[in-house]
Design a protein around this motif. Structure first.
Motif, PDB file in Angstrom:
ATOM      1  N   ILE A 206     -10.163  -1.192   6.520  1.00  0.00           N
ATOM      2  CA  ILE A 206     -10.543   0.354   6.178  1.00  0.00           C
ATOM      3  C   ILE A 206      -9.499   1.212   5.645  1.00  0.00           C
ATOM      4  O   ILE A 206      -9.370   1.932   4.618  1.00  0.00           O
ATOM      5  N   VAL A 207      -8.379   1.386   6.587  1.00  0.00           N
ATOM      6  CA  VAL A 207      -7.051   2.014   6.262  1.00  0.00           C
ATOM      7  C   VAL A 207      -6.535   1.544   4.902  1.00  0.00           C
ATOM      8  O   VAL A 207      -5.995   2.430   4.066  1.00  0.00           O
ATOM      9  N   SER A 208      -6.493   0.297   4.641  1.00  0.00           N
ATOM     10  CA  SER A 208      -5.924  -0.120   3.595  1.00  0.00           C
ATOM     11  C   SER A 208      -6.707   0.269   2.148  1.00  0.00           C
ATOM     12  O   SER A 208      -6.168   0.624   1.263  1.00  0.00           O
ATOM     13  N   ILE A 209      -7.890   0.238   2.535  1.00  0.00           N
ATOM     14  CA  ILE A 209      -8.793   0.615   1.038  1.00  0.00           C
ATOM     15  C   ILE A 209      -8.580   2.179   0.989  1.00  0.00           C
ATOM     16  O   ILE A 209      -8.503   2.536  -0.101  1.00  0.00           O
ATOM     17  N   LEU A 210      -8.611   2.776   2.019  1.00  0.00           N
ATOM     18  CA  LEU A 210      -8.234   4.390   1.782  1.00  0.00           C
ATOM     19  C   LEU A 210      -6.973   4.807   1.305  1.00  0.00           C
ATOM     20  O   LEU A 210      -7.009   5.551   0.400  1.00  0.00           O
ATOM     21  N   ILE A 211      -5.919   4.025   1.823  1.00  0.00           N
ATOM     22  CA  ILE A 211      -4.713   4.185   1.326  1.00  0.00           C
ATOM     23  C   ILE A 211      -4.580   3.931  -0.266  1.00  0.00           C
ATOM     24  O   ILE A 211      -3.973   4.633  -0.935  1.00  0.00           O
ATOM     25  N   ASN A 212      -5.211   2.726  -0.674  1.00  0.00           N
ATOM     26  CA  ASN A 212      -5.103   2.201  -1.963  1.00  0.00           C
ATOM     27  C   ASN A 212      -5.867   3.152  -2.889  1.00  0.00           C
ATOM     28  O   ASN A 212      -5.646   3.447  -3.810  1.00  0.00           O
ATOM     29  N   SER A 213      -6.989   3.862  -2.106  1.00  0.00           N
ATOM     30  CA  SER A 213      -7.701   4.681  -2.829  1.00  0.00           C
ATOM     31  C   SER A 213      -7.000   6.191  -3.384  1.00  0.00           C
ATOM     32  O   SER A 213      -7.469   6.772  -4.271  1.00  0.00           O
ATOM     33  N   ILE A 214      -5.896   6.462  -2.534  1.00  0.00           N
ATOM     34  CA  ILE A 214      -5.182   7.754  -2.708  1.00  0.00           C
ATOM     35  C   ILE A 214      -4.759   7.628  -4.189  1.00  0.00           C
ATOM     36  O   ILE A 214      -4.877   8.616  -4.897  1.00  0.00           O
ATOM     37  N   SER A 215      -4.279   6.459  -4.918  1.00  0.00           N
ATOM     38  CA  SER A 215      -3.667   6.456  -6.200  1.00  0.00           C
ATOM     39  C   SER A 215      -4.842   6.337  -7.144  1.00  0.00           C
ATOM     40  O   SER A 215      -4.677   6.927  -8.208  1.00  0.00           O
ATOM     41  N   LEU A 216      -6.025   6.106  -6.768  1.00  0.00           N
ATOM     42  CA  LEU A 216      -7.186   6.177  -7.603  1.00  0.00           C
ATOM     43  C   LEU A 216      -7.473   7.689  -8.014  1.00  0.00           C
ATOM     44  O   LEU A 216      -7.722   8.131  -9.172  1.00  0.00           O
ATOM     45  N   PHE A 217      -7.625   8.508  -6.996  1.00  0.00           N
ATOM     46  CA  PHE A 217      -7.870   9.892  -6.896  1.00  0.00           C
ATOM     47  C   PHE A 217      -6.981  10.430  -7.763  1.00  0.00           C
ATOM     48  O   PHE A 217      -7.068  11.526  -8.411  1.00  0.00           O
TER      49      PHE A 217
ATOM     50  N   ALA B 104       0.645   2.769 -10.693  1.00  0.00           N
ATOM     51  CA  ALA B 104       0.527   1.955  -9.370  1.00  0.00           C
ATOM     52  C   ALA B 104      -0.577   0.934  -9.364  1.00  0.00           C
ATOM     53  O   ALA B 104      -0.725   0.390  -8.262  1.00  0.00           O
ATOM     54  N   LYS B 105      -0.948   0.728 -10.543  1.00  0.00           N
ATOM     55  CA  LYS B 105      -2.274  -0.417 -10.575  1.00  0.00           C
ATOM     56  C   LYS B 105      -1.734  -1.954 -10.055  1.00  0.00           C
ATOM     57  O   LYS B 105      -2.419  -2.227  -9.341  1.00  0.00           O
ATOM     58  N   GLY B 106      -0.538  -2.136 -10.118  1.00  0.00           N
ATOM     59  CA  GLY B 106      -0.254  -3.602  -9.696  1.00  0.00           C
ATOM     60  C   GLY B 106       0.015  -3.657  -8.333  1.00  0.00           C
ATOM     61  O   GLY B 106      -0.283  -4.592  -7.388  1.00  0.00           O
ATOM     62  N   PHE B 107       0.410  -2.519  -7.497  1.00  0.00           N
ATOM     63  CA  PHE B 107       0.732  -2.291  -6.472  1.00  0.00           C
ATOM     64  C   PHE B 107      -0.665  -2.449  -5.577  1.00  0.00           C
ATOM     65  O   PHE B 107      -0.839  -3.009  -4.633  1.00  0.00           O
TER      66      PHE B 107
ATOM     67  N   ALA C 200       0.841  -1.192   0.115  1.00  0.00           N
ATOM     68  CA  ALA C 200       0.203   0.056  -0.081  1.00  0.00           C
ATOM     69  C   ALA C 200       1.049   1.122   0.108  1.00  0.00           C
ATOM     70  O   ALA C 200       0.528   2.104  -0.769  1.00  0.00           O
ATOM     71  N   ILE C 201       1.843   1.217   0.816  1.00  0.00           N
ATOM     72  CA  ILE C 201       2.986   2.410   0.752  1.00  0.00           C
ATOM     73  C   ILE C 201       3.558   2.425  -0.523  1.00  0.00           C
ATOM     74  O   ILE C 201       3.605   3.740  -1.169  1.00  0.00           O
ATOM     75  N   LEU C 202       3.994   1.427  -1.164  1.00  0.00           N
ATOM     76  CA  LEU C 202       4.634   1.487  -2.630  1.00  0.00           C
ATOM     77  C   LEU C 202       3.509   1.892  -3.460  1.00  0.00           C
ATOM     78  O   LEU C 202       3.973   2.837  -4.493  1.00  0.00           O
ATOM     79  N   ASN C 203       2.424   1.701  -3.176  1.00  0.00           N
ATOM     80  CA  ASN C 203       1.417   2.290  -4.094  1.00  0.00           C
ATOM     81  C   ASN C 203       1.294   3.834  -4.264  1.00  0.00           C
ATOM     82  O   ASN C 203       1.034   4.171  -5.351  1.00  0.00           O
ATOM     83  N   VAL C 204       1.065   4.172  -3.107  1.00  0.00           N
ATOM     84  CA  VAL C 204       1.120   5.645  -2.848  1.00  0.00           C
ATOM     85  C   VAL C 204       2.229   6.490  -3.469  1.00  0.00           C
ATOM     86  O   VAL C 204       2.285   7.455  -4.125  1.00  0.00           O
ATOM     87  N   VAL C 205       3.712   5.870  -3.093  1.00  0.00           N
ATOM     88  CA  VAL C 205       4.782   6.396  -3.530  1.00  0.00           C
ATOM     89  C   VAL C 205       4.923   6.486  -5.074  1.00  0.00           C
ATOM     90  O   VAL C 205       5.273   7.511  -5.527  1.00  0.00           O
ATOM     91  N   TRP C 206       4.341   5.143  -5.563  1.00  0.00           N
ATOM     92  CA  TRP C 206       4.703   5.164  -7.221  1.00  0.00           C
ATOM     93  C   TRP C 206       3.674   6.239  -7.668  1.00  0.00           C
ATOM     94  O   TRP C 206       3.857   6.714  -8.620  1.00  0.00           O
TER      95      TRP C 206
END
Length: 92
Positions: A76-87, A26-29, A13-19
């Protein structure tokens, strides 16, 4: 096992946000992180089922009340963190 999967979900999830911040794909992460989150929940449920089969009521009474709340929060935190890259992608 569920602890290892949970830590891996947090790392991806952190790698997702960083990428995502670096404007890389970051779709793969995101997929891996949400998949690991689901596997964490399944592994925790399986551990609880094993305790029930073995009638290890003390383990259930000790672990389940606290960890069930923690797993709700962390999911819930995982979903929110991963949604950052969607937005972030929709802003481009």
């Amino acid at each position: 096992m569920w602890i290892i999967l949970g830590v891996a979900a947090i790392i991806t999830a952190i790698l997702n946000v960083v990428w995502s911040i670096r404007n890389k794909n970051a779709k793969g992460f995101r997929f891996i992180s949400l998949s690991l989150t689901a596997l964490t929940l399944c592994a925790f449920y399986s551990a609880n089922a094993k305790w029930v089969i073995n009638e290890d009521w003390f383990a259930l009474m000790d672990v389940v009340p606290t960890m069930s709340k923690a797993l709700w929060v962390l999911t819930i935190v995982s979903i929110l963190i991963n949604s950052i890259s969607l937005f972030k992608e929709s802003d481009r």
